[in-house]
Motif scaffolding. Structure first.
Motif, short mmCIF file in Angstrom:
data_model
loop_
_atom_site.label_atom_id
_atom_site.label_comp_id
_atom_site.label_asym_id
_atom_site.label_seq_id
_atom_site.Cartn_x
_atom_site.Cartn_y
_atom_site.Cartn_z
N VAL A 16 -4.37 7.96 -95.93
CA VAL A 16 -5.35 7.37 -95.01
C VAL A 16 -6.63 8.17 -95.14
CG1 VAL A 16 -5.90 6.75 -92.64
CG2 VAL A 16 -3.53 6.65 -93.42
N VAL A 17 -7.77 7.48 -95.24
CA VAL A 17 -9.07 8.14 -95.40
C VAL A 17 -9.94 7.82 -94.19
CG1 VAL A 17 -11.17 8.24 -96.80
CG2 VAL A 17 -8.93 8.02 -97.91
N ASP A 18 -10.62 8.82 -93.66
CA ASP A 18 -11.53 8.60 -92.54
C ASP A 18 -12.63 9.65 -92.56
OD1 ASP A 18 -12.57 7.45 -90.25
OD2 ASP A 18 -10.74 7.61 -89.07
N LYS A 19 -13.63 9.44 -91.73
CA LYS A 19 -14.71 10.41 -91.62
C LYS A 19 -14.21 11.67 -90.93
CE LYS A 19 -18.00 7.99 -89.62
NZ LYS A 19 -19.37 7.62 -89.18
N ASP A 20 -14.81 12.79 -91.27
CA ASP A 20 -14.39 14.06 -90.69
C ASP A 20 -14.48 14.06 -89.17
OD1 ASP A 20 -17.19 13.98 -90.75
OD2 ASP A 20 -17.41 15.80 -91.97
N THR A 21 -15.55 13.49 -88.64
CA THR A 21 -15.73 13.49 -87.18
C THR A 21 -14.70 12.60 -86.49
OG1 THR A 21 -17.43 11.79 -87.53
CG2 THR A 21 -18.17 14.07 -87.25
N ASN A 22 -14.37 11.47 -87.10
CA ASN A 22 -13.35 10.59 -86.51
C ASN A 22 -11.99 11.26 -86.51
OD1 ASN A 22 -15.18 8.54 -86.09
ND2 ASN A 22 -14.64 7.40 -87.92
N ALA A 23 -11.66 11.95 -87.59
CA ALA A 23 -10.37 12.64 -87.66
C ALA A 23 -10.26 13.71 -86.59
CB ALA A 23 -10.18 13.25 -89.05
N ALA A 24 -11.31 14.51 -86.44
CA ALA A 24 -11.30 15.56 -85.42
C ALA A 24 -11.18 14.95 -84.03
CB ALA A 24 -12.56 16.41 -85.52
N ALA A 25 -11.91 13.86 -83.78
CA ALA A 25 -11.85 13.20 -82.48
C ALA A 25 -10.46 12.65 -82.21
CB ALA A 25 -12.89 12.09 -82.41
N LEU A 26 -9.83 12.11 -83.24
CA LEU A 26 -8.46 11.60 -83.08
C LEU A 26 -7.52 12.73 -82.70
CD1 LEU A 26 -6.29 9.41 -83.33
CD2 LEU A 26 -6.17 9.92 -85.78
N GLY A 27 -7.64 13.86 -83.38
CA GLY A 27 -6.79 15.00 -83.05
C GLY A 27 -6.96 15.44 -81.61
N LEU A 28 -8.19 15.40 -81.12
CA LEU A 28 -8.45 15.77 -79.73
C LEU A 28 -7.90 14.73 -78.77
CD1 LEU A 28 -12.09 17.01 -80.28
CD2 LEU A 28 -10.18 18.43 -79.54
N ALA A 29 -8.03 13.46 -79.12
CA ALA A 29 -7.54 12.39 -78.24
C ALA A 29 -6.03 12.43 -78.11
CB ALA A 29 -7.98 11.03 -78.79
N VAL A 30 -5.35 12.71 -79.21
CA VAL A 30 -3.89 12.78 -79.18
C VAL A 30 -3.44 14.02 -78.42
CG1 VAL A 30 -1.84 13.08 -80.62
CG2 VAL A 30 -3.58 11.42 -81.26
N GLY A 31 -4.21 15.08 -78.49
CA GLY A 31 -3.88 16.27 -77.73
C GLY A 31 -3.52 17.46 -78.57
N GLY A 32 -3.35 17.28 -79.88
CA GLY A 32 -3.09 18.41 -80.76
C GLY A 32 -1.75 19.06 -80.50
N ALA A 33 -1.64 20.32 -80.89
CA ALA A 33 -0.36 21.04 -80.83
C ALA A 33 -0.40 22.14 -79.80
CB ALA A 33 -0.05 21.63 -82.21
N GLY A 34 0.77 22.65 -79.50
CA GLY A 34 0.92 23.85 -78.69
C GLY A 34 0.31 23.72 -77.32
N GLY A 35 -0.38 24.78 -76.88
CA GLY A 35 -0.89 24.87 -75.52
C GLY A 35 -1.98 23.89 -75.21
N GLU A 36 -2.60 23.26 -76.21
CA GLU A 36 -3.69 22.33 -75.93
C GLU A 36 -3.19 20.92 -75.73
OE1 GLU A 36 -6.52 25.26 -75.96
OE2 GLU A 36 -6.59 23.19 -75.30
#
Length: 454
Positions: free
Chosen positions: A208-228
């Protein structure tokens, strides 16, 4: 959601309901969640939840996490996600650097690589670097799951039973749906290149290919790993369950168990290595959870990425907004100074050109003021709930940028009046590998029914 014969598409219903359950298992963490709680939060019947969780346990995706006292009767069995039952690779192709991670289902980084890169070196050179990094990560993090006979050069990815695929994030503009690049700012030679197709042919796994900013935003929306991880995300998803359609919806996910292996947990040797260290810990505390909560409750946020370029990832209602042609987020190329200095995109007076010029001469206060002006324009146009800052340049001086951008938004709020106050500004968690982690979420998020947007 309709099938070919006009009836309900039962396979889609099953996948949707399974995604709801998987996401609640994910957000519950190691403490787990009971079947009764799953039923209450999804709106599914207890019978449907039992069918789904039985299937997930059979596929190695879920396991018992112990027992919990109940108000009456015998203690309830608590279930948890098995993080090592699935993995994804995430690659961030910056203009001058490649960063790659291997993460498990929980988003925890199992292994990572970083290397210098010249994005203008040509497609073959860049593809070779991506392939080498991906194969090294798979060998390091998943080698214990690969049969001895399959451990041959070039076959590490396809032979890994838990690997879902590879997500690639790089500067735009590009076509996310087709995986085709457009005229990347500063690198027009990539225009029209079918990156997804080329990598799938080279590596033998989904890409899957996406823009760097969209990928980072997706990671933040999902909640990421660990304590975050967004502690409030799971509880907000109760209204999305699809009706069982005569019980069929409760059958659970349709993904073949053989594709998931036996659920062995990979070694999380470098998990969370850069998360929340130094100034980032002070300025970004709780930012990932705040973003996850904003998305889960139907809110919104903008992730602004300042590194070798400047762009934005936009999240509304928990999903990344890409636009009809997947071109949204070209934040850096809004013109804020008519007849200003030339930008590499061909225009003049772009916010990216002004901001990077200020950084180059060491005037971080001016760079933050320019970035804040763009953020204020975005807040006024879209009425967003939160601004998150990231990228290498921000990570090098987080206090200057968080305070500087915040000051501009504060001034805007005072001019407008009202009771709500300014839009909050936070440092995005995950540091400089946030884009790579988000790229891996391009594969993981759909499994949990997350990240889909317009």
């Amino acid at each position: 959601m309709r099938g070919a014969a006009g009836g309900a598409n039962l396979l889609a219903l099953r996948s949707h309901n399974t995604a709801l359950v998987l996401d609640l298992l994910r957000t519950a963490g190691g403490a787990g969640i009971s079947r009764l709680e799953l039923a209450e939060r999804t709106g599914l019947t207890p019978q449907a939840v039992s069918k789904i969780t039985a299937r997930l346990r059979g596929e190695g995706l879920a396991a018992e996490a112990g027992r919990r006292a109940s108000t009456g009767g015998k203690p309830r069995t608590v279930l948890r996600l098995v993080p090592g039952a699935g993995h994804a690779l995430g690659v961030h192709l910056d203009r001058d650097e490649l960063r790659a991670v291997l993460v498990d289902l929980d988003g925890t980084v199992v292994a990572e690589r970083r290397a210098p890169l010249d994005l203008g070196a040509g497609a073959e050179t860049v593809l070779e670097m991506v392939a080498r990094a991906a194969e090294e990560l798979a060998a390091e993090g998943l080698g214990h799951l690969v049969a001895e006979g399959a451990r041959v050069p070039g076959a590490a990815l396809a032979a890994a039973p838990t690997l879902l695929g590879l997500g690639v994030a790089l500067p735009g503009p590009l076509d996310h749906v087709r995986g085709v690049l457009h005229r990347i700012t500063g690198f027009p030679g990539w225009d029209g290149y079918p990156l997804r197709e080329a990598l799938e042919r080279r590596l033998g796994v989904p890409v899957v290919v996406d823009k760097d900013t969209n990928a980072a935003a997706l990671g933040l929306a999902v909640g990421g790993a660990g304590g975050e991880r967004g502690s409030g995300a799971g509880g907000q998803r109760g209204s999305g369950a699809v009706g069982e359609a005569g019980g069929a919806g409760g059958e659970g996910g349709s993904r073949a168990g053989a594709e998931w292996g036996d659920g062995a947990v990979g070694e999380a040797g470098s998990a969370g290595g850069e998360r929340g260290s130094g100034a980032g810990a002070e300025w970004g505390s709780g930012a990932g959870a705040e973003a996850a909560r904003a998305g889960a409750r139907g809110g919104s946020f903008a992730y602004l990425h300042l590194g070798t370029g400047l762009g934005a990832g936009l999240v509304f209602g928990g999903g990344v907004h890409r636009g009809a042609r997947t071109g949204a987020g070209e934040f850096g190329h809004q013109v804020v100074q008519l007849d200003g200095p030339p930008c590499t995109c061909g225009a003049r007076g772009c916010i990216e050109a002004l901001c990077l010029a200020a950084v180059a001469r060491g005037d971080l206060a001016e760079a933050a003021r320019v970035l804040g002006t763009g953020a204020a324009n975005l807040a006024g146009l879209l009425d967003i709930d939160l601004v998150l800052l990231g990228g290498r340049t921000v990570a090098a001086a987080p206090e200057a940028f968080v305070q500087g951008v915040g000051a501009v938004l504060d001034a805007r709020a005072r001019r407008e009046g009202g009771q709500d106050g300014p839009v909050p500004v936070r440092l995005a968690p995950a540091g400089t590998r946030g884009v790579a982690e988000g790229a891996a979420q391009l594969l993981l998020a759909p499994l949990f029914g997350r990240g889909e947007g317009g």
